[in-house]
Design an enzyme around this catalytic site. Structure first.
Site, short mmCIF file in Angstrom:
data_model
loop_
_atom_site.label_atom_id
_atom_site.label_comp_id
_atom_site.label_asym_id
_atom_site.label_seq_id
_atom_site.Cartn_x
_atom_site.Cartn_y
_atom_site.Cartn_z
N TYR A 101 0.94 -1.11 0.15
CA TYR A 101 0.03 0.16 0.15
C TYR A 101 0.85 1.13 -0.02
CZ TYR A 101 -3.33 3.69 1.64
OH TYR A 101 -3.87 4.94 1.26
N GLU A 189 -3.56 7.66 -3.97
CA GLU A 189 -3.23 6.26 -3.46
C GLU A 189 -3.23 5.22 -4.52
OE1 GLU A 189 -6.06 4.65 -0.03
OE2 GLU A 189 -6.95 3.90 -1.82
#
Ligand code: GDP
Ligand code: MN
Length: 380
Positions: A101, A189
């Site tokens: 992530y 993101e």
């Protein structure tokens, strides 16, 4: 404003972030064609502005163009969390070794952007944050200095990324920071950022949320707004400079001022009613704006009564009342309308509206009570 995955990834690519080859399709036939061009093994990804598409069945691997076509047919007829799928992204399938992530958002408490990384990337990052927060590494970015190389290295070390990938990771972290900064984003993101079995880093998923207040600086990005995913009424409202959000209740609200609109909704609820919308018509109340607002409110078939709550400040109450009447010449309203008008020349304004058979109220409390009563069909 949220960008779709394919838009986010294309934007990231401009800043040097590696993304899979792929294109968007709106029909199964073109998904098949894209799969052929990409060599057959592809992933078909629904483009809807919600998370958790994978778990909802909106992301599927296809081993051949024929399978890509079949899966695209299925996915294009799906609804995910209430949103119809109108586009799929057909990407070259990646062979995944590890899912990481990587994201940047604003930390309001620190008054700085923060870059966040975790070795436990993939679909359950919220769970990771809740259950094993130590697996999430955060580094604040000084907006004047930007992301520093040592900070990117701290992140890489913090998630135990093998040394061989540090260079590529550093470049991706910088690309993400530049994307975030250049677009006035509030979130940029990549989840997952993957290490492939042939040892490359690749951004498989992308998500960007842009600051609506800065969109005027980015006409190219503003244009990407996916109109069909927004309620039509909200798009229509934007055209007239109205802030409108549709809700589930049956009392349509027309209010000048966002704070007053929220207070109006609270009072409606206090008396057992449910607002059908939030609507701020902004300063003034020209007939044109009121008419547009009325049309938008009345498009919602749930609305059983309209409550006007107008505070006459610079705009005088009688002017507002005339604006409402002019609007009513254009828009026929067959349901009860309750008005509460205060401020400069409120008296005159109320008289004008009462003469036009509208229900008037002196206070917000009595206006809300009358609106709730009108919904229930009782005496207003
Ligand atoms: P989300 O569920 O909306 O976050 O969609 P993602 O694009 O993040 O995809 C969800 C998951 O699908 C990823 O975490 C991967 O595990 C898997 N996935 C996505 N693309 C590929 C791919 O090209 N190959 C493989 N093997 N899995 C993929
Ligand atoms: Mn994802």
């Amino acid at each position: 404003m949220k960008l779709q995955e394919y838009q986010s990834k294309q934007y990231f690519a401009k800043f040097g972030i590696p993304i899979p080859k792929g294109r968007v399709a709106v029909t199964a036939a073109s998904a098949k064609q894209i799969a052929e061009e990409l060599g057959g093994r592809v992933v078909i990804k629904s483009q809807v502005l919600v998370g958790g598409r994978g778990k909802a069945g909106g992301i599927r691997l296809a081993k051949s163009p024929k399978e890509a076509e079949d899966l695209a047919t299925q996915i294009l007829s799906m609804e995910i969390k209430g949103l119809p799928v109108r586009k799929v992204l057909v990407d070259e399938a990646a062979n995944i070794e590890t899912e990481i992530y990587l994201g940047i958002t604003n930390d309001r408490a620190a008054r700085k952007p923060v870059i966040i990384a975790s070795a436990a990337g993939g679909v359950d990052i919220e769970e990771v944050a809740r259950l094993t927060p130590e697996k999430i590494i955060r580094v604040h970015i000084d907006p004047l200095l930007g992301l520093r190389d040592y900070q990117a290295r701290d992140l890489a070390a913090g998630i135990d990324l093998p040394r061989t990938h540090w260079r590529a990771f550093n470049q991706i972290a910088h690309g993400l920071w530049e994307s975030y900064k250049a677009s006035d984003a509030t979130l940029a993101e990549i989840n997952p950022l993957v290490i492939t079995t042939d040892e490359r880093l690749l951004a498989l998923d992308g998500k960007m949320v842009l600051d609506d207040n800065a969109l005027f600086r980015h006409p190219n990005l503003a244009e990407m707004r996916d109109r069909d995913v927004e309620a039509d009424a909200e798009t229509e409202a934007r055209k007239y400079g109205l802030s409108y959000i549709q809700l589930d209740g049956d009392i349509g609200c027309m209010v000048n001022g966002a704070g007053l609109a929220m207070a109006t909704m609270d009072i409606i609820k206090l008396f057992g009613g449910e607002p059908a919308n939030f609507l701020d018509i902004g300063g003034g109340a020209s007939a044109e704006k009121v008419a547009a607002a009325l049309r938008i409110i009345l498009k919602d078939p749930k609305v059983k009564v309209v409550l006007f709550n107008i505070f006459g400040g610079i705009t005088r109450g009688d002017e507002v009342a005339r604006g409402i009447l002019t609007a009513l010449e254009e828009v026929k309203v067959e349901i009860p309308m309750v008005t509460r008008l205060v401020g400069t020349n409120a008296e005159e304004g109320r008289q004008i509206l009462a003469d036009a058979d509208m229900i008037t109220a002196d206070t917000l409390v009595s206006a809300a009570q009358k609106a709730v009563a009108a919904v229930e069909g009782g005496p207003a």
